[in-house]
Design an enzyme around this catalytic site. Structure first.
Site, mmCIF file in Angstrom:
data_model
loop_
_atom_site.group_PDB
_atom_site.id
_atom_site.type_symbol
_atom_site.label_atom_id
_atom_site.label_comp_id
_atom_site.label_asym_id
_atom_site.label_seq_id
_atom_site.Cartn_x
_atom_site.Cartn_y
_atom_site.Cartn_z
ATOM 1 N N ASP A 13 0.823 -1.221 0.000
ATOM 2 C CA ASP A 13 0.000 0.000 0.000
ATOM 3 C C ASP A 13 0.853 1.265 0.000
ATOM 4 O O ASP A 13 0.407 2.319 0.454
ATOM 5 C CB ASP A 13 -0.954 0.027 1.210
ATOM 6 N N LYS A 16 2.536 1.958 -5.183
ATOM 7 C CA LYS A 16 3.205 1.414 -6.365
ATOM 8 C C LYS A 16 2.429 1.719 -7.631
ATOM 9 O O LYS A 16 3.009 1.938 -8.692
ATOM 10 C CB LYS A 16 3.383 -0.098 -6.207
ATOM 11 N N GLY A 40 -4.379 -4.361 -4.059
ATOM 12 C CA GLY A 40 -4.893 -3.415 -5.038
ATOM 13 C C GLY A 40 -4.020 -2.195 -5.179
ATOM 14 O O GLY A 40 -3.262 -1.837 -4.282
ATOM 15 N N HIS A 41 -4.111 -1.580 -6.337
ATOM 16 C CA HIS A 41 -3.460 -0.298 -6.597
ATOM 17 C C HIS A 41 -4.556 0.730 -6.867
ATOM 18 O O HIS A 41 -5.458 0.479 -7.662
ATOM 19 C CB HIS A 41 -2.552 -0.369 -7.828
ATOM 20 N N GLN A 228 1.879 -6.645 -3.449
ATOM 21 C CA GLN A 228 2.365 -6.703 -2.060
ATOM 22 C C GLN A 228 3.722 -5.982 -1.935
ATOM 23 O O GLN A 228 3.965 -5.025 -2.638
ATOM 24 C CB GLN A 228 2.430 -8.138 -1.539
#
Length: 432
Positions: A13, A16, A40-41, A228
């Site tokens: 988190d 990225k 998630g992004h 991750q």
């Protein structure tokens, strides 16, 4: 051109997706090389009218939002086909062209029984639970290592697919019914679920290792995007409170089919503070108003799960560890704006474990679990950072903070994030 890896340098988190999107216009391929839809992004893109569009991506590479960039799901990813096509449909409904997506024939597929095993195992563990998302990621990777997994290419051969499902359910069916008292899906149910996607999936599937190496031979740029982060890596993270794949720079090679000698740059992403989701040790975690302030101002809720993230101060010990494990060449420091308005900003420079100072990560998990942060306190700032576009635009104390954590963290800070949008970025050193 060499390949470039983008790696999370904390527990995930870190932003990225924003960093990948920032580089997207400079690269030809963006490859997700590990994980699945368990992370998630969030990417925020400014529009010509001054508004912002927010995209939450879970399985798809962030490069799918950049026109002209080929997004690739690599062989190291585990794919939930239902989620894949839901994400595709969601983006297409918003006018995003997803026709260039490429999926590795060797990526493993999450079956219905993997999701069931994941959920019931977590409940069975009780207080010893790992904090998984329950999406079947770990059990699918376990199948991969046990050589009973289903790969994307198997979807196109019904006979082989049936045999693999039968083999997996011989064991999992017994476990679910006799240990967990849960009905196992039948072979036909699982077969039907997976076969329904075959025709839509077929045009996307390629030998992605060959594709990417040929692109590098042509002088094109390949960006390798981790799901991750370093402290969640199955080998180098805070085991067992980790994910089930390799989220470090080494995993970028195995998860994409690109050899190490072709990777020339490793970009580590760190927040100006620290967060994590799920269980496990977290030395700088805050349980007071300061932690709630970081969570509220930083909107620290999981992109995939919506769970509130645990928040703490910047941990330079972790940053140094990530720099060493990954060979980080450049750091991207995100969310510096969240620290605005603090009179002092603590930074963890070392740990105290039973009266012994540790300047590097303790060698064993027990010591890390009992680590007490040793802080240095840097002066805060009150100015709004959102309009800053050069390092000199930053207030003097914000500049001093960046320089201080750069010196502590083992690699230069090349980019600083000062807001959620793509444009809210200070470039100190160009990344490409």
């Amino acid at each position: 051109m060499p390949a470039i890896a983008i790696i999370g340098a904390q527990w995930g988190d870190e932003g990225k997706g924003k960093a990948t999107d920032l580089l997207g216009s400079s690269v030809d391929y963006v490859v997700k090389f590990n994980g699945g839809n368990n992370a998630g992004h969030t990417v925020v893109i400014g529009q010509p009218d001054g508004s912002e569009e927010k995209y939450a991506l879970h399985l798809l590479p962030s490069g799918i939002l950049t026109p002209g960039c080929t997004p690739v799901i690599g062989n190291g990813v585990v794919v939930d086909l239902k989620v894949l096509f839901e994400e595709i449909e969601g983006l297409e409904a918003r006018g995003v062209d997803t026709s260039g997506l490429v999926v590795s024939a060797s990526a493993h597929v999450i079956a219905d029984y993997n999701r069931t095993v994941d959920k019931v195992t977590e409940r069975f563990l009780g207080s010893r639970r790992l904090g998984t998302t329950g999406r079947g990621i770990g059990p699918t990777y376990a199948d991969k290592m046990n050589r009973i997994g289903i790969r994307v290419q198997d979807i196109f051969d019904e006979k082989i697919l049936r045999q693999k499902i039968e083999g997996a359910l011989e064991l999992k069916g017994q476990v679910l019914t006799k240990i967990y008292n849960r009905r196992a899906p039948s072979v036909d149910e699982t077969l039907e679920e997976l076969l329904q996607y075959a025709d839509r999936l077929r045009p996307m599937v390629r030998d992605t290792g060959l594709l990417l190496n040929q692109a590098l031979d042509r002088g094109e740029t390949v960006l390798l995007e981790a799901g991750q982060a370093t402290l969640l890596d199955v080998d180098h993270g805070t085991y067992p409170f980790v994910t089930s794949s390799s989220a470090t720079a080494g995993g970028a090679c195995t998860g994409s089919g690109i050899p190490p000698m072709r990777m020339d740059q490793v970009i580590g992403i760190v927040k100006a503070y620290t967060t994590r989701v799920g269980e496990g040790p977290f030395p700088t975690e805050l349980f007071d108003d300061a932690g709630e302030h970081l969570r509220k101002v930083g909107a620290e809720y999981g992109t995939t799960t919506g769970r509130p993230r645990r928040c703490g101060w910047y941990d330079a010990v972790i940053a140094r560890y990530a720099a060493r494990v990954n060979g980080v060449t450049d750091f991207v420091l995100t969310k510096l704006d969240v620290l605005t308005g603090l009179e002092q900003v603590p930074v963890c420079v070392a740990y105290d474990v039973g009266g012994v100072r540790h300047d590097e990560m303790p060698v064993n998990q027990t010591d890390f679990h009992h680590a007490v942060p040793i802080y240095e306190y840097l002066p805060g700032w009150w100015e709004d950072l959102s309009a800053c576009r050069t390092f000199e635009d930053l207030p003097a104390n914000a500049q001093a903070y960046v320089r201080a954590v750069e010196k502590m963290s083992g690699a230069r800070i090349s980019v600083v994030g000062v807001g959620p949008s793509r444009e809210a970025t200070v470039v100190v050193h160009p990344l490409v």
